[in-house]
Design a protein around this motif. Structure first.
Motif, PDB file in Angstrom:
ATOM      1  N   SER A  12       0.840  -1.191   0.000  1.00  0.00           N
ATOM      2  CA  SER A  12       0.000   0.000   0.000  1.00  0.00           C
ATOM      3  C   SER A  12       0.880   1.248   0.000  1.00  0.00           C
ATOM      4  CB  SER A  12      -0.898  -0.004   1.237  1.00  0.00           C
ATOM      5  OG  SER A  12      -1.710   1.146   1.267  1.00  0.00           O
ATOM      6  N   GLY A  13       0.631   2.122  -0.976  1.00  0.00           N
ATOM      7  CA  GLY A  13       1.396   3.354  -1.079  1.00  0.00           C
ATOM      8  C   GLY A  13       2.794   3.188  -1.625  1.00  0.00           C
ATOM      9  N   LYS A  14       3.134   1.980  -2.068  1.00  0.00           N
ATOM     10  CA  LYS A  14       4.496   1.711  -2.537  1.00  0.00           C
ATOM     11  C   LYS A  14       4.461   1.326  -4.011  1.00  0.00           C
ATOM     12  CE  LYS A  14       7.277  -0.228   0.276  1.00  0.00           C
ATOM     13  NZ  LYS A  14       7.977  -1.193   1.152  1.00  0.00           N
ATOM     14  N   MET A  15       5.135   2.112  -4.836  1.00  0.00           N
ATOM     15  CA  MET A  15       5.168   1.827  -6.263  1.00  0.00           C
ATOM     16  C   MET A  15       5.981   0.568  -6.523  1.00  0.00           C
ATOM     17  SD  MET A  15       3.809   3.253  -8.978  1.00  0.00           S
ATOM     18  CE  MET A  15       3.662   5.028  -8.737  1.00  0.00           C
ATOM     19  N   HIS A  16       5.431  -0.338  -7.341  1.00  0.00           N
ATOM     20  CA  HIS A  16       6.133  -1.580  -7.662  1.00  0.00           C
ATOM     21  C   HIS A  16       5.638  -2.091  -9.010  1.00  0.00           C
ATOM     22  CE1 HIS A  16       2.340  -2.932  -5.893  1.00  0.00           C
ATOM     23  NE2 HIS A  16       2.522  -4.106  -6.477  1.00  0.00           N
ATOM     24  N   TRP A  17       6.234  -3.151  -9.483  1.00  0.00           N
ATOM     25  CA  TRP A  17       5.786  -3.811 -10.708  1.00  0.00           C
ATOM     26  C   TRP A  17       6.120  -5.291 -10.606  1.00  0.00           C
ATOM     27  CZ3 TRP A  17       8.637  -6.256 -14.692  1.00  0.00           C
ATOM     28  CH2 TRP A  17      10.023  -6.211 -14.559  1.00  0.00           C
TER      29      TRP A  17
ATOM     30  N   ASN B 278     -14.182   3.719  -3.450  1.00  0.00           N
ATOM     31  CA  ASN B 278     -13.085   4.574  -2.992  1.00  0.00           C
ATOM     32  C   ASN B 278     -11.749   3.866  -2.818  1.00  0.00           C
ATOM     33  OD1 ASN B 278     -14.763   6.915  -2.880  1.00  0.00           O
ATOM     34  ND2 ASN B 278     -15.576   6.191  -0.914  1.00  0.00           N
ATOM     35  N   ASN B 279     -11.615   2.628  -3.296  1.00  0.00           N
ATOM     36  CA  ASN B 279     -10.278   2.062  -3.417  1.00  0.00           C
ATOM     37  C   ASN B 279      -9.521   2.880  -4.465  1.00  0.00           C
ATOM     38  OD1 ASN B 279     -10.617  -0.103  -1.606  1.00  0.00           O
ATOM     39  ND2 ASN B 279     -11.608  -1.349  -3.190  1.00  0.00           N
ATOM     40  N   GLU B 280      -8.226   3.060  -4.249  1.00  0.00           N
ATOM     41  CA  GLU B 280      -7.431   3.847  -5.192  1.00  0.00           C
ATOM     42  C   GLU B 280      -6.268   3.011  -5.714  1.00  0.00           C
ATOM     43  OE1 GLU B 280      -6.123   7.569  -3.615  1.00  0.00           O
ATOM     44  OE2 GLU B 280      -8.157   8.233  -3.101  1.00  0.00           O
ATOM     45  N   VAL B 281      -6.073   3.063  -7.016  1.00  0.00           N
ATOM     46  CA  VAL B 281      -4.914   2.417  -7.636  1.00  0.00           C
ATOM     47  C   VAL B 281      -4.291   3.406  -8.610  1.00  0.00           C
ATOM     48  CG1 VAL B 281      -6.375   1.328  -9.403  1.00  0.00           C
ATOM     49  CG2 VAL B 281      -4.088   0.433  -8.972  1.00  0.00           C
TER      50      VAL B 281
ATOM     51  N   LEU C  83     -11.778   4.073  -7.522  1.00  0.00           N
ATOM     52  CA  LEU C  83     -12.657   3.001  -7.981  1.00  0.00           C
ATOM     53  C   LEU C  83     -13.974   2.972  -7.225  1.00  0.00           C
ATOM     54  CD1 LEU C  83      -9.937   0.191  -8.110  1.00  0.00           C
ATOM     55  CD2 LEU C  83     -10.657   1.708  -9.978  1.00  0.00           C
ATOM     56  N   LYS C  84     -14.966   2.452  -7.901  1.00  0.00           N
ATOM     57  CA  LYS C  84     -16.238   2.108  -7.273  1.00  0.00           C
ATOM     58  C   LYS C  84     -16.380   0.591  -7.295  1.00  0.00           C
ATOM     59  CE  LYS C  84     -18.789   6.381  -8.211  1.00  0.00           C
ATOM     60  NZ  LYS C  84     -18.887   6.699  -6.770  1.00  0.00           N
ATOM     61  N   THR C  85     -17.357   0.095  -6.571  1.00  0.00           N
ATOM     62  CA  THR C  85     -17.599  -1.349  -6.507  1.00  0.00           C
ATOM     63  C   THR C  85     -17.809  -1.916  -7.912  1.00  0.00           C
ATOM     64  OG1 THR C  85     -18.610  -1.110  -4.334  1.00  0.00           O
ATOM     65  CG2 THR C  85     -19.091  -3.138  -5.537  1.00  0.00           C
ATOM     66  N   ASN C  86     -17.119  -3.005  -8.191  1.00  0.00           N
ATOM     67  CA  ASN C  86     -17.186  -3.735  -9.469  1.00  0.00           C
ATOM     68  C   ASN C  86     -16.422  -3.069 -10.604  1.00  0.00           C
ATOM     69  OD1 ASN C  86     -18.634  -5.924  -8.486  1.00  0.00           O
ATOM     70  ND2 ASN C  86     -20.610  -4.974  -8.912  1.00  0.00           N
ATOM     71  N   ASP C  87     -15.705  -1.988 -10.332  1.00  0.00           N
ATOM     72  CA  ASP C  87     -14.789  -1.479 -11.353  1.00  0.00           C
ATOM     73  C   ASP C  87     -13.673  -2.498 -11.553  1.00  0.00           C
ATOM     74  OD1 ASP C  87     -16.245   0.797 -11.691  1.00  0.00           O
ATOM     75  OD2 ASP C  87     -14.818   2.140 -10.688  1.00  0.00           O
ATOM     76  N   LEU C  88     -13.198  -2.575 -12.773  1.00  0.00           N
ATOM     77  CA  LEU C  88     -12.226  -3.586 -13.174  1.00  0.00           C
ATOM     78  C   LEU C  88     -10.888  -2.926 -13.482  1.00  0.00           C
ATOM     79  CD1 LEU C  88     -11.940  -6.660 -14.063  1.00  0.00           C
ATOM     80  CD2 LEU C  88     -12.577  -5.866 -16.346  1.00  0.00           C
TER      81      LEU C  88
ATOM     82  N   PHE D 292      -1.244   0.925  -4.532  1.00  0.00           N
ATOM     83  CA  PHE D 292      -2.604   0.989  -4.008  1.00  0.00           C
ATOM     84  C   PHE D 292      -2.643   1.935  -2.815  1.00  0.00           C
ATOM     85  CE2 PHE D 292      -1.794  -3.267  -5.695  1.00  0.00           C
ATOM     86  CZ  PHE D 292      -2.767  -3.342  -6.674  1.00  0.00           C
ATOM     87  N   ASP D 293      -3.765   2.638  -2.672  1.00  0.00           N
ATOM     88  CA  ASP D 293      -3.944   3.550  -1.539  1.00  0.00           C
ATOM     89  C   ASP D 293      -5.349   3.401  -0.983  1.00  0.00           C
ATOM     90  OD1 ASP D 293      -1.433   5.258  -1.394  1.00  0.00           O
ATOM     91  OD2 ASP D 293      -1.978   5.540  -3.497  1.00  0.00           O
ATOM     92  N   HIS D 294      -5.471   3.673   0.324  1.00  0.00           N
ATOM     93  CA  HIS D 294      -6.772   3.669   1.009  1.00  0.00           C
ATOM     94  C   HIS D 294      -7.480   2.321   0.834  1.00  0.00           C
ATOM     95  CE1 HIS D 294      -6.064   7.912   1.525  1.00  0.00           C
ATOM     96  NE2 HIS D 294      -6.052   8.110   0.218  1.00  0.00           N
ATOM     97  N   ILE D 295      -6.749   1.247   1.055  1.00  0.00           N
ATOM     98  CA  ILE D 295      -7.330  -0.084   0.890  1.00  0.00           C
ATOM     99  C   ILE D 295      -7.107  -0.910   2.152  1.00  0.00           C
ATOM    100  CG2 ILE D 295      -6.969  -0.129  -1.608  1.00  0.00           C
ATOM    101  CD1 ILE D 295      -4.511  -1.940  -1.048  1.00  0.00           C
TER     102      ILE D 295
END
Length: 283
Positions: A20-25, A38-41, A50-55, A66-69
């Protein structure tokens, strides 16, 4: 996540919040379905709330965080790109897929709705003891990418003339051009070379290619070359100079400049950050 017991596909409902909050690949595809609002990527420095069911589809080499997860924020599916690249249709159209990282949930769109339904079937199947359950998962993923491909191609056609026959021809030609560039990006390659390969004028090619990829020919070629360098850079024994020339760059300075423009950090910083992340996640 680890690929255990020789499996090629991972499915989980828990995310490693260490990232979370850490850039990676990573070198595999990651599909995520958001289970909450409100999940953030952030993918390649573009933030998606994101909203629920966003892909979300994250491709090999995409820098993301990822943030706020919390750990139950997503359904996650991970697998090697090779499972798709053996299919010529996917191989030819890979550049189209790469343009669509986030697909907003739309229950009125049959393909978008069906894609979510397919992914939501996978956790129970993954945890079951059913015979050939991984083969079944693979077949559902192939069905998923048929729908995703259709969704992406239809979205891309909206930028063309509006004539179905002409749009199909233009889409097919531009996909062929993207594949040719990807396969030959480490060699000297010009706009004339590619337009000649697909049999159109360079003026037509330049105009349509920009519409198709949202990039100029040079930007696309540079991006393909940078993709080739990502896994090589992780080898601490590989010299940056060798990586630059082997990937088609004419000088180390141009490689460093292009890499930083696309990735946001220099090749040496990228190497250091990714190796540190790998070490911290496997104490």
């Amino acid at each position: 996540m680890n690929f255990n017991n020789g499996k090629k596909i991972n499915v989980s409902k828990k995310i490693d919040i260490h990232f979370s909050g850490k850039m990676h690949w990573h070198p595999f595809i990651e599909i995520l379905v958001s289970l909450y609002d409100n999940n953030e990527v952030t993918i390649n420095y573009t933030k998606h709330v994101l909203k629920t069911n966003d892909l979300v589809i994250i491709y090999p080499g995409d820098l993301h965080c990822f943030d706020h997860i919390d750990e139950n924020a997503f359904i996650i599916v991970q697998f090697p790109l090779d499972l798709l690249m053996i299919m010529s249709d996917f191989n030819t159209n890979i550049s189209i897929f790469y343009q669509y990282h986030c697909i907003k949930y739309d229950p009125s769109n049959v393909d978008a709705d069906r894609m979510i339904i397919l992914i939501k079937q996978l956790p129970d199947l993954y945890d079951s003891d059913a015979l050939f359950n991984e083969v079944r998962i693979y077949s559902l993923l192939l069905e998923f990418f048929v729908m995703l491909g259709r969704y992406c191609v239809n979205a891309k056609k909206e930028g063309f003339s509006g004539d179905a026959r002409s749009d199909y021809k233009a889409t097919k030609l531009m996909a062929e051009a993207c594949l040719y560039i990807s396969q030959n990006c480490t060699s000297p390659l010009t706009l004339d070379d590619v337009s000649h390969h697909i049999g159109v004028s360079k003026y037509y090619f330049s105009r349509m290619f920009n519409k198709f990829t949202n990039m100029t020919f040079i930007d696309f070629l540079t991006t393909e070359r940078i993709k080739r360098t990502e896994s090589l850079i992780l080898n601490p024994n590989a010299r940056i100079t060798d990586i630059a020339f082997d990937s088609g760059f004419s000088s180390v300075s141009s490689f460093n400049r292009c890499f930083k423009k696309i990735k946001g950090i220099s090749p040496s910083e990228f190497r250091e950050t990714m190796i540190d992340n790998a070490f911290q996640s496997h104490p």
